[in-house]
Design a protein around this motif. Structure first.
Motif: not given
Length: 492
Positions: A184, A195, A197-198, A201-202, A306
């Motif tokens: 991100t 992304h 990586d988002n 993280a969630q 996402v």
């Protein structure tokens, strides 16, 4: 007693009696009477002749008291002259011809049609009703179907759910081929893409927040790409397109259109897009997890999600540079959403059905893919000209397509390159809004022209068969001819 001789009696004639004596005694009276008699006889003859011929109406004195009255004739009404049910409107005589340009040998097997977008009148036609290969102009049709079936606000989702085993999560591909493995803050080729990586993280946050996971590390990642069925490669595509960087395998789970370089439009693709996505997500989770293929359990708890950019944005990203990946993504999502299926074989029903509400005859259309790369696709130029009338009018959501079209001489896109609308053809810069197309067997261009006389024209031109790269310049030249002629364009 003797009779005395009178003078002159020696030559006396005998004495006359009767009419002769009267005539002799009164000659002038006789002449007058005879004249009157002749006049009466002649007058009577004339009256009788007039009565016989009908040329003179007889006098009342000569009509018998017992004569029947002459009947009044019945007037004869002539039959009404036939007239057409509808009066055919006169067509103006147009004098601006591009016939010579249409025979340019660089165009090979040429087809084309031009329509006045205001009146709908066909101004120019060469095989306009024959369905033929479209190359990437097909992306316009895929986009139109997507706007109708999915809507401009639809977004494809990538989700992660809990797996069937302890310590396991499942990455579920939802058909977002633009999902990026770049961190991100780093912009991939697909601007605004989601992304990984988002998403990771969630998942970490949700995993740690669940008391049921207390003391259980996340150790297993399952990849679920079942939203699309195989094969991932159309049999009409040259396999070289993969290595050259123009087309990936079509899978419901992949990242960056499976590019080696996520920031470049043209970049080699891999043989295993699902595996590449899985490796990138495992790394984003922090590593130390095994990766396998499978499917998500029914009703599993969602740990993160996402979404892609909306369809309206995806269409414009696809059209401007003729991106095959997004076009195939949209085509497959249309087929799924319409209930046609989730494979290449479902695209015919899904896309053609998705066009129905536009009211343009789809006869002859053959859909093998969503990008136009297959030479087996077939669409008549007529369909493009009629659809572009609606696109130009921005009917429904079709203005999205117009806004994504490359522009001749524009700042970006496939008509901004130095070999397009150059030289004398630069006269049409800023006036041609059109989708380009190229496959090994043909070049195409279809869109809207704001002509020199102000008339909006819609057009589609195909150069098919044994063509070379210079077919593009021949297409630009005849398109510039359309621009110059405007509504005075002749079909002769």
């Amino acid at each position: 007693m003797a009779t005395a001789d009178l003078p002159g009696t020696g030559d006396q004639r005998p004495t006359r009696r009767g009419l002769g004596a009267v005539f002799a005694a009164h000659p002038r009276a006789w002449l007058a009477g005879a004249g009157a008699l002749v006049f009466v006889l002649l007058g009577t003859g004339a009256v009788m002749a007039g009565a016989a011929t009908g040329g003179v109406e007889p006098s009342a004195a000569s009509v018998s008291a017992t004569a029947s009255p002459t009947p009044t004739p019945t007037a004869t009404v002539p039959p009404a002259r036939p007239s057409p049910a509808a009066v055919t409107a006169a067509s103006r005589l147009r004098t601006c011809s591009v016939a010579g340009l249409a025979t340019d040998p660089r165009l090979a097997n040429f087809q084309g049609q031009v329509v006045n977008a205001t009146t709908g009148e066909v101004l120019f036609d060469r095989g306009g009703t024959t369905a033929s290969a479209t190359a990437s102009a097909l992306k316009v049709i895929t986009s139109a179907a997507a706007l109708n079936v999915l809507g401009p606000d639809y977004r494809a989702s990538t989700t992660v759910v809990k797996g069937a085993e302890p310590g396991q999560v499942v990455l579920v591909g939802g058909g977002d081929l633009t999902l990026s493995r770049l961190p991100t803050g780093s912009e991939p080729f697909y601007t605004g893409a989601a992304h990984l990586d988002n998403l990771a993280a969630q998942v970490r946050t949700a995993w740690d927040a669940d008391p049921a996971n207390a003391g259980i590390p996340l150790t297993s990642l399952v990849l679920d790409s079942s939203y699309f069925s195989g094969p991932g490669w159309d049999d009409g595509w040259a396999r070289s397109e993969l290595g050259l960087g123009f087309m990936p395998e079509i899978t419901a789970l992949q990242v960056d259109g499976d590019r080696d370089n996520p920031a470049r439009s043209t970049s080699p693709r891999s043989e295993d897009p699902i595996g590449r996505a899985g490796s990138a997500f495992a790394e984003a989770l922090g590593g130390g997890v095994s990766v396998s293929a499978g499917t998500a359990p029914a009703g599993a708890t969602q740990l993160g999600a996402v979404q892609s950019q909306p369809v309206s944005t995806l269409i414009q990203q696809s059209l401007i540079v003729s991106d095959n990946t997004i076009a195939e993504m949209l085509a497959r999502l249309v087929a799924i959403q319409s209930g046609a299926g989730n494979s290449f074989s479902a695209l015919q029903q899904g896309i053609v059905g998705g066009l129905a509400s536009y009211g343009v005859d789809t006869t002859g259309i053959v859909i093998k893919d969503g990008s136009g790369l297959s030479p087996a696709n077939a669409v008549p130029p007529r369909y493009f000209t009629e659809l572009f009338v609606k696109i130009n009018a921005r009917e429904g959501h079709l203005g999205v397509i117009f806004d994504g079209l490359p522009v001749a001489g524009g700042p970006s896109g496939s008509l901004s390159y130095s070999d397009r609308f150059s030289g004398a053809n630069a006269a049409a810069d800023g006036a041609v809004f059109a989708k380009t197309g190229w496959i090994t067997t043909g070049y195409t261009l279809a869109g809207v022209i704001r002509s020199a006389d102000g008339t909006p024209l819609t057009f589609a031109v195909y150069a098919l068969g044994n063509v070379r790269d210079n077919a593009k310049q021949a297409i630009d030249t005849i398109t510039t001819g359309f621009f110059r002629c405007g509504d005075n364009l002749s079909n002769n």
